[in-house]
Structures are given as C-alpha cells and as structure tokens.
Enzyme design. Structure first.
Site, PDB file in Angstrom:
ATOM      1  N   CYS A 146      54.113  50.167  44.726  1.00 44.67           N
ATOM      2  CA  CYS A 146      53.298  50.261  45.855  1.00 44.67           C
ATOM      3  C   CYS A 146      53.983  50.429  47.227  1.00 44.67           C
ATOM      4  O   CYS A 146      54.815  50.168  47.421  1.00 44.67           O
ATOM      5  CB  CYS A 146      52.547  48.663  45.280  1.00 44.67           C
ATOM      6  SG  CYS A 146      51.490  47.779  47.044  1.00 44.67           S
ATOM      7  N   CYS A 197      53.538  42.937  50.503  1.00 41.41           N
ATOM      8  CA  CYS A 197      53.049  42.252  49.767  1.00 41.41           C
ATOM      9  C   CYS A 197      54.121  40.734  49.961  1.00 41.41           C
ATOM     10  O   CYS A 197      54.681  41.500  48.246  1.00 41.41           O
ATOM     11  CB  CYS A 197      51.817  41.954  49.282  1.00 41.41           C
ATOM     12  SG  CYS A 197      50.491  42.653  49.857  1.00 41.41           S
ATOM     13  N   CYS A 228      54.720  39.823  46.183  1.00 38.44           N
ATOM     14  CA  CYS A 228      54.209  40.636  44.711  1.00 38.44           C
ATOM     15  C   CYS A 228      55.055  41.310  44.542  1.00 38.44           C
ATOM     16  O   CYS A 228      56.261  41.729  45.227  1.00 38.44           O
ATOM     17  CB  CYS A 228      53.103  41.507  45.599  1.00 38.44           C
ATOM     18  SG  CYS A 228      52.465  42.384  43.817  1.00 38.44           S
ATOM     19  N   CYS A 278      39.280  42.597  33.697  1.00 35.73           N
ATOM     20  CA  CYS A 278      39.836  43.276  35.413  1.00 35.73           C
ATOM     21  C   CYS A 278      40.320  44.229  35.113  1.00 35.73           C
ATOM     22  O   CYS A 278      41.509  43.953  34.562  1.00 35.73           O
ATOM     23  CB  CYS A 278      40.054  41.845  36.120  1.00 35.73           C
ATOM     24  SG  CYS A 278      38.902  39.994  35.688  1.00 35.73           S
ATOM     25  N   CYS A 312      35.531  44.460  36.086  1.00 34.94           N
ATOM     26  CA  CYS A 312      35.898  44.415  38.056  1.00 34.94           C
ATOM     27  C   CYS A 312      37.260  44.694  37.324  1.00 34.94           C
ATOM     28  O   CYS A 312      37.714  45.264  36.551  1.00 34.94           O
ATOM     29  CB  CYS A 312      36.203  42.768  37.678  1.00 34.94           C
ATOM     30  SG  CYS A 312      36.696  42.201  39.332  1.00 34.94           S
ATOM     31  N   CYS A 316      34.588  39.367  44.271  1.00 33.22           N
ATOM     32  CA  CYS A 316      35.631  38.558  43.842  1.00 33.22           C
ATOM     33  C   CYS A 316      36.344  37.844  44.516  1.00 33.22           C
ATOM     34  O   CYS A 316      37.175  39.255  44.935  1.00 33.22           O
ATOM     35  CB  CYS A 316      36.222  38.819  42.419  1.00 33.22           C
ATOM     36  SG  CYS A 316      37.471  37.543  41.507  1.00 33.22           S
ATOM     37  N   ARG A 324      38.197  30.451  39.302  1.00 28.43           N
ATOM     38  CA  ARG A 324      39.092  31.218  38.406  1.00 28.43           C
ATOM     39  C   ARG A 324      40.599  30.183  38.224  1.00 28.43           C
ATOM     40  O   ARG A 324      41.193  29.927  39.625  1.00 28.43           O
ATOM     41  CB  ARG A 324      39.227  32.537  38.049  1.00 28.43           C
ATOM     42  CG  ARG A 324      40.499  32.680  37.030  1.00 28.43           C
ATOM     43  CD  ARG A 324      39.926  34.164  36.909  1.00 28.43           C
ATOM     44  NE  ARG A 324      38.602  34.400  37.246  1.00 28.43           N
ATOM     45  CZ  ARG A 324      37.715  35.123  37.705  1.00 28.43           C
ATOM     46  NH1 ARG A 324      38.133  35.876  39.077  1.00 28.43           N
ATOM     47  NH2 ARG A 324      36.677  35.773  37.285  1.00 28.43           N
TER      48      ARG A 324
END
Length: 389
Positions: free
Chosen positions: A65, A69, A72, A109, A142, A202, A272
């Site tokens: 990626c 962040c 992560c 998901c 999702c 979400c 969740r």
C-alpha cells in the site's frame, strides 16, 4: 448510578448523550465495570435482542500500500512480515468467501489495500461480487477499497454490493498524527459517496493509538452525525515492523468501557467488535457480546484470529445466538438500510482515567507487550492453506 440510568433511558429513546456523559463512561472504575456492561447491555438488547451477526473478511490484495497509516501492517515502509500478494482472481475470492459463509457468516467483506481503486479495480471487484452472489444469493457483500472517486460507489452498487466500509479511525484533530498521505475529510467524503449511491455505510474507529478520552468521544460523536449503519470498533494490534509496534496500553476493562460508550452514543446501529478483540479482551470477550451485536469470524486481514468454531462456541456459551440470513440486522426504523461491513486491523487503549484528561497517558508498567498473542496470518486467502472459519 444516576449516570447509567440516564444513559439507558437515552439509549432506549435513541437520544444522544452529552459529551460529559460519554466521557464519564470512559472514566468509570473497574469496580463499576459490570454495572456499565449491564446498562449498555439493556440498550443492545432493546434494538438487537441476543443476536450476533457474523462477518467474514477476504483480503483481496495484501500489502504493497502507498499510504502511510501508522497502525497498518500493509502501509508504505512496513517491515511487518505479512503475506504480500496482488489481486485474487474472482474464483479464488469466491472460494474464500464460501468458507466464511459455511462457517455461519451472514456478510462477506472484500478488502483491498491501497489509496483507492482504479476504474479497472472496480471492474475486477464487481466481477468478484457477482461471482459470490451467484453462488450465495442471500449473502451480504461489503467492499472496502479505500477512497472512492466519482461514480465508483454507483458501479459497486450496480454489481450487487450491499455496503461500503471506510473507517474514520480517530478524531479529526489527531488524524494528521497517524496518517499524512490523505486527510480525515477524504474519509468522510468517501463514506458520504457510498451513502449517496445507496450503499449501507460502515465506518468506525481504531482505539489505542495514543488518543485521549476526548479524542475517542470526538470520533464517536462524528460517527453518530455521519450516521453509518455499522460502526466497527477496532483495537490496535501493535504488529512488529509498524510505527505503533510498542503501543501496548490496553486492559480488557478499558476495551469494555470503550465499547459501552460507543453503544450509548450509537444505540441502534450495528456495533461490531473487530480487529484486536482476541489480543486485548482475551478471556473477557464473552462480556463484550453484551455490548456489540456483530463480530468477525476467524482471521483478519493480516493477523490470525481465534478459530471460527471457538467463536461459535463463545456465542452459544454466553447465551447469544448467531443471526440468520433471513433476519434483518437493523431495527425497523433504520430500514431499508442493510447493516455494515469490514474493518482494517486496529486496537483499543487506555486514553486516560478521568473525564478531564486531555493528554494520552504513559503506559502503565502492568500493561506489558503481549507479542505472544499476535500471529501473522499464513492461511486462507492468498495461500494454499485452508482458511480459519
């Protein structure tokens, strides 16, 4: 406690607590914890009974990626020894999703690392959605693909997606401390694009990144205003090779207080319990079922979760039941929206013991790193080994 009676009354009326009331929940003592859980449990049962919705993550593209962040393991510059692979083919993703559905998952998901999808990526994910829906007509799907551009949410909706996940993660005031390659406003914009396209939004948070009590309340109040159907609460998994690898601040009690605060502020949405529950709640996970009405089954994106059968046993032993495919997750007044979806992996932390605290505390000597609880995922999507569902 007068505070808890007030919060229960407000939760049953879907009335927003005050900021001071939300802060006070986070400031309660361990001696008061069971009272807090019982009070929030009344609100949870009012809107969701004793049902627990199961969700299953499929990591379509792992690692690599370009975003930075801090939390992560898939970030730019991450030295975490995670699985790295490019896009799964639709048939591969369908096979992974089938394992989750067979384990009892009502929602799949589909997650892909990256800043956001190209139009070609949207085509690829659309084919995957169609393949899953062809095999499992009733399963909710999702997508979680990062920042969306104009028209992309509509295309995902047309392909059969039910929901889109994009977490706010932390308060607007501290967002720049964890990510510099995009903004908090970018995230809000993507959630609103999903809502405008008719997708069930979400969006949730990651607790445990050095934020204060005030930051936690800020982000949860922002989520209430944004009004997603689903709010995943992640607890930071401090993975080796990431900037937050040494951020071990948590106790199970602190995590339960955070979940209770979220339930009081967002009484009638799907809350969740997401990444990090096994790491930080440990043997107190069953108590959290009194606060949340949704969990992930089995493994996460890049780390292992407890076995799917253990999840099912935990739900049954705690006196709850798995939500069936024919049951509408959300209360009738929130229909026709259909629930919420995925999450990136995150954690939960003690952000102060008093409502007045405005700076993140130093970790207590008793809150030591539990690296024995963190295992990198080596099975399921992107491997030749059977998934944990």
């Amino acid at each position: 406690m007068d505070l808890l009676n007030t919060l229960v009354d407000k939760g049953l009326r879907r009335e927003l607590p005050t900021r001071d009331e939300a802060l006070a929940v986070l400031a309660t003592s361990d001696d008061e914890l069971l009272d807090v859980v019982a009070a929030a449990g009344k609100v949870r049962r009012q809107w969701f009974g004793r049902r627990v919705k199961l969700n299953y993550l499929v990591n379509l593209k792992s690692g690599l990626c370009p975003e930075d962040c801090s939390y992560c393991s898939q970030r730019l510059g991450s030295k975490a020894e995670i699985l790295k692979y490019t896009w799964l083919k639709p048939d591969e993703a369908k096979k992974a999703a089938a394992a989750g559905v067979a384990g009892g998952a009502k929602r799949v998901c589909l997650v892909a690392s990256g800043r956001g999808p190209t139009d070609r990526d949207v085509d690829r994910v659309s084919q995957t959605i169609e393949a899953i829906k062809e095999q499992h007509e009733d399963v909710e799907v999702c997508a979680c693909l990062g920042l969306l551009s104009e028209g992309q949410a509509d295309r995902l909706r047309s392909a059969g997606a039910d929901a889109y996940n994009h977490n706010l993660n932390t308060s607007e005031g501290t967002y720049g401390d964890i990510t510099t390659t995009h903004t908090y406003a970018d995230r809000v914009d993507t959630v609103q694009r999903a809502q405008a396209a008719g997708l069930s939004a979400c969006s949730g948070l990651i607790a445990g990144m050095g934020e204060t009590d005030a930051d936690l309340v800020d982000v949860v109040f922002s989520l209430r205003e944004l009004d997603p159907d689903s709010v995943p609460v992640n607890f930071l998994i401090p993975m080796e090779g990431t900037p937050l690898a040494k951020d071990w601040h948590l106790t199970p009690q602190r995590c339960l207080r955070i979940l209770a605060m979220v339930r009081f502020v967002c009484p009638d949405v799907e809350v969740r319990l997401a990444g990090g529950r096994e790491v930080h709640l440990r043997s107190m996970q069953p108590l959290a079922l009194n606060l949340v009405n949704s969990i992930f089954l089995g493994d996460y994106l890049t780390s292992e979760g407890q076995s799917g059968q253990t999840d099912l046993d935990m739900i049954a032993d705690a006196g709850f039941e798995v939500e069936g495919a024919a049951t509408t997750t959300l209360p009738e007044h929130r229909a026709p929206a259909a629930g919420g979806c995925g999450s990136h992996e995150g954690g939960c932390a003690p952000c102060g013991d008093t409502a007045e605290e405005t700076t993140a505390p130093e970790p207590s000597g008793s809150l030591t790193a539990r690296t024995d609880l963190v295992a990198v995922r080596r099975r399921g999507a992107g491997t030749d080994l059977a998934p944990n569902a």
